[in-house]
Design an enzyme around this catalytic site. Structure first.
Site, PDB file in Angstrom:
ATOM      1  N   ASP A 127       0.842  -1.196   0.000  1.00 29.77           N
ATOM      2  CA  ASP A 127       0.000   0.000   0.000  1.00 29.77           C
ATOM      3  C   ASP A 127       0.875   1.244   0.000  1.00 29.77           C
ATOM      4  O   ASP A 127       1.690   1.429   0.908  1.00 29.77           O
ATOM      5  CB  ASP A 127      -0.926   0.001   1.226  1.00 29.77           C
ATOM      6  CG  ASP A 127      -2.045   1.027   1.087  1.00 29.77           C
ATOM      7  OD1 ASP A 127      -2.391   1.399  -0.055  1.00 29.77           O
ATOM      8  OD2 ASP A 127      -2.580   1.462   2.127  1.00 29.77           O
ATOM      9  N   HIS A 134      -3.761  13.840   0.926  1.00 33.89           N
ATOM     10  CA  HIS A 134      -4.002  12.920   2.050  1.00 33.89           C
ATOM     11  C   HIS A 134      -2.834  12.965   3.041  1.00 33.89           C
ATOM     12  O   HIS A 134      -3.040  13.080   4.256  1.00 33.89           O
ATOM     13  CB  HIS A 134      -4.192  11.493   1.532  1.00 33.89           C
ATOM     14  CG  HIS A 134      -4.282  10.464   2.616  1.00 33.89           C
ATOM     15  ND1 HIS A 134      -5.355  10.379   3.477  1.00 33.89           N
ATOM     16  CD2 HIS A 134      -3.418   9.479   2.997  1.00 33.89           C
ATOM     17  CE1 HIS A 134      -5.157   9.381   4.333  1.00 33.89           C
ATOM     18  NE2 HIS A 134      -3.990   8.824   4.065  1.00 33.89           N
ATOM     19  N   GLU A 200     -10.563   3.751   3.388  1.00 35.12           N
ATOM     20  CA  GLU A 200      -9.655   4.582   2.599  1.00 35.12           C
ATOM     21  C   GLU A 200      -9.987   4.349   1.135  1.00 35.12           C
ATOM     22  O   GLU A 200      -9.957   3.214   0.651  1.00 35.12           O
ATOM     23  CB  GLU A 200      -8.186   4.253   2.906  1.00 35.12           C
ATOM     24  CG  GLU A 200      -7.768   4.713   4.301  1.00 35.12           C
ATOM     25  CD  GLU A 200      -6.269   4.640   4.566  1.00 35.12           C
ATOM     26  OE1 GLU A 200      -5.563   3.864   3.875  1.00 35.12           O
ATOM     27  OE2 GLU A 200      -5.798   5.360   5.475  1.00 35.12           O
ATOM     28  N   TYR A 245       1.640   2.139  15.511  1.00 36.83           N
ATOM     29  CA  TYR A 245       2.404   2.321  14.272  1.00 36.83           C
ATOM     30  C   TYR A 245       3.851   2.764  14.450  1.00 36.83           C
ATOM     31  O   TYR A 245       4.655   2.657  13.529  1.00 36.83           O
ATOM     32  CB  TYR A 245       1.658   3.255  13.310  1.00 36.83           C
ATOM     33  CG  TYR A 245       1.917   4.730  13.461  1.00 36.83           C
ATOM     34  CD1 TYR A 245       2.779   5.389  12.574  1.00 36.83           C
ATOM     35  CD2 TYR A 245       1.310   5.471  14.465  1.00 36.83           C
ATOM     36  CE1 TYR A 245       3.008   6.742  12.693  1.00 36.83           C
ATOM     37  CE2 TYR A 245       1.531   6.820  14.589  1.00 36.83           C
ATOM     38  CZ  TYR A 245       2.384   7.454  13.702  1.00 36.83           C
ATOM     39  OH  TYR A 245       2.611   8.796  13.829  1.00 36.83           O
TER      40      TYR A 245
HETATM   41 MN    MN Z   1      -4.098   2.936   2.667  1.00 31.75          MN
END
Ligand code: MN
Length: 416
Positions: A127, A134, A200, A245
């Site tokens: 991805d 964004h 998304e 994350y």
């Molecule tokens: Mn994504």
């Protein structure tokens, strides 16, 4: 391909599946197992049956590829073959005395009588994060306006390696994920269903040709390795993502599910909608320089349907806005010698535009929940609720020549 071709089939003007499109997918019916098909208007051309009638005899291919449960082996035959197949199908749909209008009519199956399946066995999935809008929105929410873009962002297409096992086809419901998060002000993390489930809006390209470990694909060569594109919804649990994350990136906040549209639209069908992307400043390093037109003008929209309410459009964007195009993404992905394989999927990253109603996630549309969306029936949404259905649609249209992707639709079910 002749763009003036007119088909004898009655195709609604608003159909995504014009004679110019002819996207590939895998379907089944009550009478028949999984097989390959091509969408046309409200119908599917059954490639297995067309092969039995002998329509591909002169293409010297093993037509067993049309009776398989995924398209990988067909795609592996290469673009010259898929181009010939599409040309043959165009012929059959345009010639006045087509056998499909007569004794071979069973080669046309109504879409509403078919079930669509995953078109691919997805090998690896990556991805990207290639929309400037964004990345800027998310960066300013989490790090402030001054530090919105990380120093690397305009020098390379940022990405992470995702999980292929949980990619599902449109129509497959997804359960709200459970996970660890750290609520604001709390001292200890908590475990439970995500309270910030998000979509998304993305597109993804399908790898159509293997590359060798140790070799790289240049920007110029990249399209030889790209079979086509699908709509892609990268489901995201923002609360889980935010806590987990650092420092290695997305993990359980992402890998519980991603949804794709069932029809793979070939790059060839998208040719008329090709355009230059945004000017890249600073100029990228030479291996990422981009002289051709590798962006595509594909209008995109997201709609949200609450359990008992009407579906309403909550965002409109466009694939053309992507800062790093698909060729640059693939060149970067392989510049270190990483190989790609037929069936790999590379998603674009959330495709947000400049306007507030063009943002491709609830995180941005509601600015992290600060300004909830007001739905037509009076409900509010900061993030996605159980039993909500999210649909994404996409189409290219130029002078009445329409090539669309259909939709990717997913209903969210309560956590297990
Ligand atoms: Mn994504």
């Amino acid at each position: 391909m002749n763009t003036e071709k007119k088909t004898w089939l009655d195709i609604p003007e608003s159909s995504d599946f014009s004679i110019h499109n002819l996207p590939f997918g895998i379907f089944s019916t009550i009478e028949g197992g999984y097989r390959a098909g091509v969408a046309i208007g409200d119908y599917i051309m059954d490639l297995k049956v067309l092969a039995e009638y002998g329509h591909f005899n002169d293409l010297s291919i093993d037509t067993a590829v049309f009776s398989q449960s995924v398209l990988n082996d067909f795609i592996r035959l290469g673009k010259p073959v898929s181009r010939q197949v599409r040309q043959r199908l165009q012929q059959l749909m345009t010639q006045e005395d087509s056998p499909l209008r007569q004794d071979q009519a069973k080669a046309l199956v109504l879409q509403k009588e078919a079930t669509m399946h995953m078109p691919l066995a997805v090998g690896d999935y990556t991805d990207f994060y290639s929309s400037l809008e964004h990345a800027t929105n998310v960066g300013s929410m989490f790090r402030g306006k001054e530090n919105a873009l990380m120093p690397n962002w305009k020098h390379l297409p940022v990405a992470y390696h995702g999980r292929a096992s949980s990619i599902v086809v449109s129509g497959t419901p997804i359960h709200r994920p459970k996970g660890q998060s750290m609520p604001a002000g709390a001292e200890k993390p908590v475990m439970g269903p995500s309270k910030a489930l998000d979509f998304e809006l993305e597109m993804a390209f399908v790898i159509g040709k293997d590359s060798q470990l140790g070799s790289s694909i240049t920007v110029e060569e990249a399209e030889e390795y790209i079979f086509g594109l699908v709509l892609f919804n990268d489901w995201s649990a923002r609360d889980i993502q935010k806590w987990e994350y650092v420092p290695l990136g997305p993990f359980l906040g992402k890998n519980f599910g991603s949804s794709i549209s069932p029809w793979i639209v070939t790059l060839e069908a998208l040719e008329p909608y090709r355009m230059a992307g945004p000017v890249q400043q600073p100029e990228p390093l030479s291996y990422l320089q981009n002289k051709g037109k590798h962006n595509f003008d594909v209008a995109l929209e997201v709609s949200l349907q609450p359990a008992k309410g009407e579906a309403q459009v909550i965002a409109r964007s466009n694939f053309k806005n992507m800062y790093w195009n698909i060729c640059q993404q693939l060149a970067h992905h392989t510049v270190n010698g990483c190989n790609v394989r037929v069936g790999d999927l590379m998603a674009s990253g959330t495709l947000s535009g400049k306007a507030q109603d063009s943002y491709g996630s609830m995180l941005e549309l509601t600015w992290n929940g600060e300004r909830p969306l007001h739905l037509a029936d009076g409900q509010e949404r900061a993030f996605i609720h159980d039993h909500d259905t999210v649909s994404m649609r996409g189409y290219a249209d130029k002078e009445g020549r329409r090539v669309g992707f259909g939709e990717v639709r997913t209903k969210i079910l309560p956590a297990l």
